[in-house]
Design an enzyme around this catalytic site. Structure first.
Site, PDB file in Angstrom:
ATOM      1  N   GLU A   7       0.795  -1.229   0.000  1.00 61.04           N
ATOM      2  CA  GLU A   7       0.000   0.000   0.000  1.00 61.04           C
ATOM      3  C   GLU A   7       0.827   1.278   0.000  1.00 61.04           C
ATOM      4  O   GLU A   7       0.434   2.269  -0.599  1.00 61.04           O
ATOM      5  CB  GLU A   7      -0.953   0.014   1.207  1.00 61.04           C
ATOM      6  CG  GLU A   7      -2.127  -0.939   1.051  1.00 61.04           C
ATOM      7  CD  GLU A   7      -3.109  -0.820   2.189  1.00 61.04           C
ATOM      8  OE1 GLU A   7      -3.413   0.310   2.591  1.00 61.04           O
ATOM      9  OE2 GLU A   7      -3.572  -1.866   2.683  1.00 61.04           O
ATOM     10  N   ASP A  89      -2.625  -4.405   3.342  1.00 59.81           N
ATOM     11  CA  ASP A  89      -2.782  -4.623   4.783  1.00 59.81           C
ATOM     12  C   ASP A  89      -3.720  -5.787   5.098  1.00 59.81           C
ATOM     13  O   ASP A  89      -4.696  -6.024   4.371  1.00 59.81           O
ATOM     14  CB  ASP A  89      -3.319  -3.354   5.455  1.00 59.81           C
ATOM     15  CG  ASP A  89      -2.249  -2.271   5.558  1.00 59.81           C
ATOM     16  OD1 ASP A  89      -1.063  -2.580   5.378  1.00 59.81           O
ATOM     17  OD2 ASP A  89      -2.619  -1.109   5.826  1.00 59.81           O
ATOM     18  N   TYR A 303       1.304  -5.283  12.952  1.00 59.26           N
ATOM     19  CA  TYR A 303       0.216  -4.449  12.435  1.00 59.26           C
ATOM     20  C   TYR A 303      -0.534  -3.764  13.577  1.00 59.26           C
ATOM     21  O   TYR A 303      -0.843  -4.387  14.597  1.00 59.26           O
ATOM     22  CB  TYR A 303      -0.743  -5.304  11.615  1.00 59.26           C
ATOM     23  CG  TYR A 303      -1.692  -4.498  10.773  1.00 59.26           C
ATOM     24  CD1 TYR A 303      -1.218  -3.533   9.885  1.00 59.26           C
ATOM     25  CD2 TYR A 303      -3.064  -4.699  10.860  1.00 59.26           C
ATOM     26  CE1 TYR A 303      -2.095  -2.798   9.106  1.00 59.26           C
ATOM     27  CE2 TYR A 303      -3.944  -3.968  10.079  1.00 59.26           C
ATOM     28  CZ  TYR A 303      -3.448  -3.015   9.203  1.00 59.26           C
ATOM     29  OH  TYR A 303      -4.313  -2.280   8.432  1.00 59.26           O
TER      30      TYR A 303
END
Length: 752
Positions: A7, A89, A303
């Site tokens: 991303e 993600d 994350y």
């Protein structure tokens, strides 16, 4: 050759370093396609669906994404790419991006989906070896979330424009309700006065216990809560104070000690990280998430959008090895294994933890990044350590010339246990009893300090306004919002001017209160759980989105039921609205009616009261008045006048000076409309505001720093693009050098 699509550019750079030159790593720069916002499709709130399929709108390119994807495709063909690995993600939004990319890159022979919760070489390699396909359950959840937000946002926001309000939203509006309702609690709060007496001895805070719990004269607050250390008896408080002041000591009548353990907390989830960084560093959620994003993309933490406290066995073992080597085996605990968040989970990630627990202070971090990393590292390391052990002591004392006792308590740490992990963050607490050589009947002298003892005359305080991180905690407890939306929801409330952040506390604006008090009731029902903007209704919708992710709910069924429910609520709101005039209609009527005589006004309204007319009827009256006054100038709106006054204040101009610019002496003489004197004055003041030198805003500077980092420039080099030496030299405003530098740096962003 393989193509790996992530991303962000920062993440691409980190992964390229791990995979080497034989793999092409490129960034999508976030979302590439989303619901249309322009043209005929962009005006739609709803698209058709069938019994078996969700709506299928024409997904539109996001800003600058089409050119970026074309570059990626061209680069890939030039490098003879055969396999595409989509590594966006690992959550529902990332899966949606992966789905759109898989459609856009479908000409390549093979497309695979890979996910990882940490950007490390081993995690990436493992994901490549277990490559799969796009999870359509996650995609469907993302779609339904979009469709819900679009339908509610478009239809209810249009509804709210009758009150001159900008927007309403599925999550932002019930969150606003928390802030407004807290403000109402503050406004209706009735303080309860009290007296209290305090004294310090051996650094222990002692308080006079004026009443026993069964004393009918015991002090109670407005809710009936009892506090034996407060009194309404002024003379009793003064007597206690004088006795302490004259004796300057107290005699111990009883001592009792207790030992207890403090267990470590599990590693951070998104909401607990926002809470901890807000409490410890006074950081706003958006700031914390920005820093966490940078740490994740650089490969330092896992994350950062997660509801789970689960961690991998290998990371826990690494932590235990580190604990043993640094502090010794006696500091090892059984370890908080953690768990997924169950039915409320958005994504079954790990908790937020360091990717390399052996790295206590990674190199290359700025001071804020390092503080956040250290907090995450400490929390994870502590979760694998032994309990800390504490002792506490309760002490009761008496005075020679006052009948009521004083009591105090103190505590100290016996064994540090997990708290050693926080030794570089937290202050070291007391480690011994401050009166260990004292026993019953011993005397404690008051400490030699100013205002000791202290006679306190005060009153109870209203409940505090929410901090941003406190609001996140409340959102989590009520089940609205998710890790990916907490910070964004609060930012929307601030951007829409529904709330202001006053020294870290959220206060609703007049617009925010109007939305909650005047507009929201149109969407309420007798059953609160089915009211559109109730927390229970929103929480249920969030839960259903989660269940779509895990395959427990059918996406089409959820969407169809929601559309049916929303349609009923919205049509009911429209019907109620038509039954009476809106505030906007009343204001417009009042402005127009001021231009005609009372007798002439009667010809339009007959014998009716305009304030009790239904919406359609007053609309007819307004239309008639507009035609009758088409050639007349009508007064400026209250909104225009407020804006003029705020501009004048920022320019430090008095009212007379401002009004003389358009040859009027009172604000009431200003005329409305696009060609009125109010509009002319606003234009003149805005030009003057733009010309007035002022420093760049903190928001501009932070944005510039981010662009400078992405452009791989130094501060001095970047600032010279607009003739400045440093960030502090940049000027604000639309025509300032900060705005010019932002535009220049945007053009210099590296092409992916």
């Amino acid at each position: 050759m393989d193509l790996v699509v992530v991303e962000s550019g920062a993440k691409a750079k980190t992964i390229q370093k791990y995979l080497g030159k034989n793999v092409l790593v490129r960034a999508s720069n976030g979302h590439v396609q989303d619901l249309p916002v322009k043209g005929k499709e962009g005006s739609k709130a709803l698209w058709n669906h069938t019994d078996t399929e969700l709506p299928n709108p024409n997904w539109s390119w996001t800003d600058r994404s089409e050119a970026n994807i074309k570059r990626i495709i061209a680069d890939s063909h030039r490098k003879k790419v055969k396999r595409v690995m989509i590594a966006t993600d690992p959550d529902r939004e990332g899966e949606f991006i992966a789905w759109r990319l898989s459609e856009l890159l479908s000409d390549f022979p093979e497309i695979k989906r890979i996910t990882f919760n940490e950007i490390t070489k081993s995690a990436i390699q493992a994901s490549l070896e277990s490559a799969g396909s796009v999870d359509m359950n996650l995609v469907d959840a993302a779609k339904v979330r979009r469709f819900m937000d679009r339908l509610i946002g478009y239809r209810t926001s249009r509804f709210a424009r009758s009150w001159s309000l900008s927007s309403m939203g599925r999550v932002q509006t019930p969150t606003l309700g928390f802030v407004v309702n807290r403000e109402k609690e503050i406004q209706k709060f009735v303080p309860t006065p009290y007296w209290a007496v305090q004294a310090l001895a051996s650094s222990i805070d002692f308080r006079v216990r004026f009443h026993d719990r069964d004393d009918p004269l015991a002090w109670k607050d407005d809710k009936g809560k009892l506090d034996t250390h407060r009194t309404n008896n002024t003379s009793l408080a003064e007597e206690a104070f004088k006795a302490l002041e004259s004796e300057n000591q107290m005699t111990i009548t009883s001592l009792s000690t207790n030992e207890y353990n403090r267990r470590p907390k599990p590693p951070f989830t998104t909401d607990t990280l926002l809470q901890a960084s807000g409490s410890k560093y006074n950081w706003k959620p958006s700031n914390t998430m920005r820093l966490a994003q940078g740490l994740y993309e650089a490969g330092h933490i896992t994350y950062m959008r997660t509801d789970s406290t689960r961690t991998s066995a290998s990371s826990r073992q690494s932590a235990k090895d580190y604990i043993s080597s640094k502090w010794g085996d006696e500091f090892l605990g059984k370890g908080v294994v953690g768990k997924d968040a169950g039915s409320g989970v958005q994504d079954a990630h790990e908790a937020i933890r360091p990717t390399n627990p052996l790295s206590e202070e990674p190199k290359g971090l700025d001071s804020s990044q390092l503080r956040l990393y250290r907090l995450i590292w400490s929390r994870f390391m502590a979760s694998q350590m032994s309990d800390s052990r504490w002792s506490s002591m309760k002490i009761e004392t008496k005075l020679a010339n006052f009948i009521r006792p004083l009591d105090g308590d103190t505590k100290w740490r016996v064994l540090p246990g997990w708290e050693l992990a926080f030794e570089k963050i937290d202050k070291t607490p007391p480690v011994s009893c401050p009166i260990k050589d004292k026993s019953e009947q011993d005397v404690l002298s008051l400490d030699n300090k100013v205002d000791n003892p202290k006679l306190i005359e005060d009153q109870t305080k209203p409940p505090a306004r929410y901090t941003q991180h406190g609001l996140v905690t409340l959102m989590k407890s009520k089940g609205i919002g998710r890790p990916s939306t907490y910070a964004a929801t609060i930012k929307k409330l601030l951007d829409r001017k529904y709330c202001n952040d006053l020294k870290g506390k959220l206060k609703p604006t007049d617009q925010g209160v109007m939305l909650w008090d005047e507009v929201i009731p149109f969407y309420e029902t007798e059953e609160q759980d089915s009211s559109l903007f109730s927390t229970s209704f929103t929480s249920t919708m969030e839960s259903k989105l989660d269940q779509i992710e895990t395959g427990k709910q059918n996406a089409v069924f959820v969407w169809d039921n929601f559309v049916t429910s929303f349609r009923q609520l919205h049509e009911s709101a429209l019907e109620q609205k038509r039954s009476k005039p809106t505030k906007r209609q009343i204001e417009y009527f009042e402005r127009l009616s001021s231009l005609v005589s009372p007798d002439e006004l009667k010809t339009f309204i007959k014998d009716e009261d305009p304030y009790t007319m239904n919406g359609e009827r007053i609309g007819e009256v307004i239309d008639s008045l507009k035609k009758a006054t088409a050639d007349l100038e009508f007064p400026a709106s209250s909104k225009q006048i407020s804006y003029i006054q705020s501009l004048a204040k920022s320019l430090e101009l008095d009212d007379d000076t401002v009004l003389s610019t358009v040859d009027v002496s009172e604000f009431s003489e200003l005329t409305g409309g696009k060609s009125g004197t109010a509009s002319k004055l606003i234009g003149m003041l805005r030009e003057k505001t733009d010309e007035t030198p002022r420093p760049a805003s903190a928001k501009q500077i932070n944005f510039i720093k981010n662009l400078v980092k992405k452009s791989e420039l130094e501060e001095e080099v970047a600032c010279k693009l607009v003739g400045a030496e440093s960030y502090s030299d940049l000027s604000g405003g639309r025509q300032g050098t900060a705005s010019k530098l932002i535009e220049s740096l945007r053009k210099k962003q590296p092409k992916k």
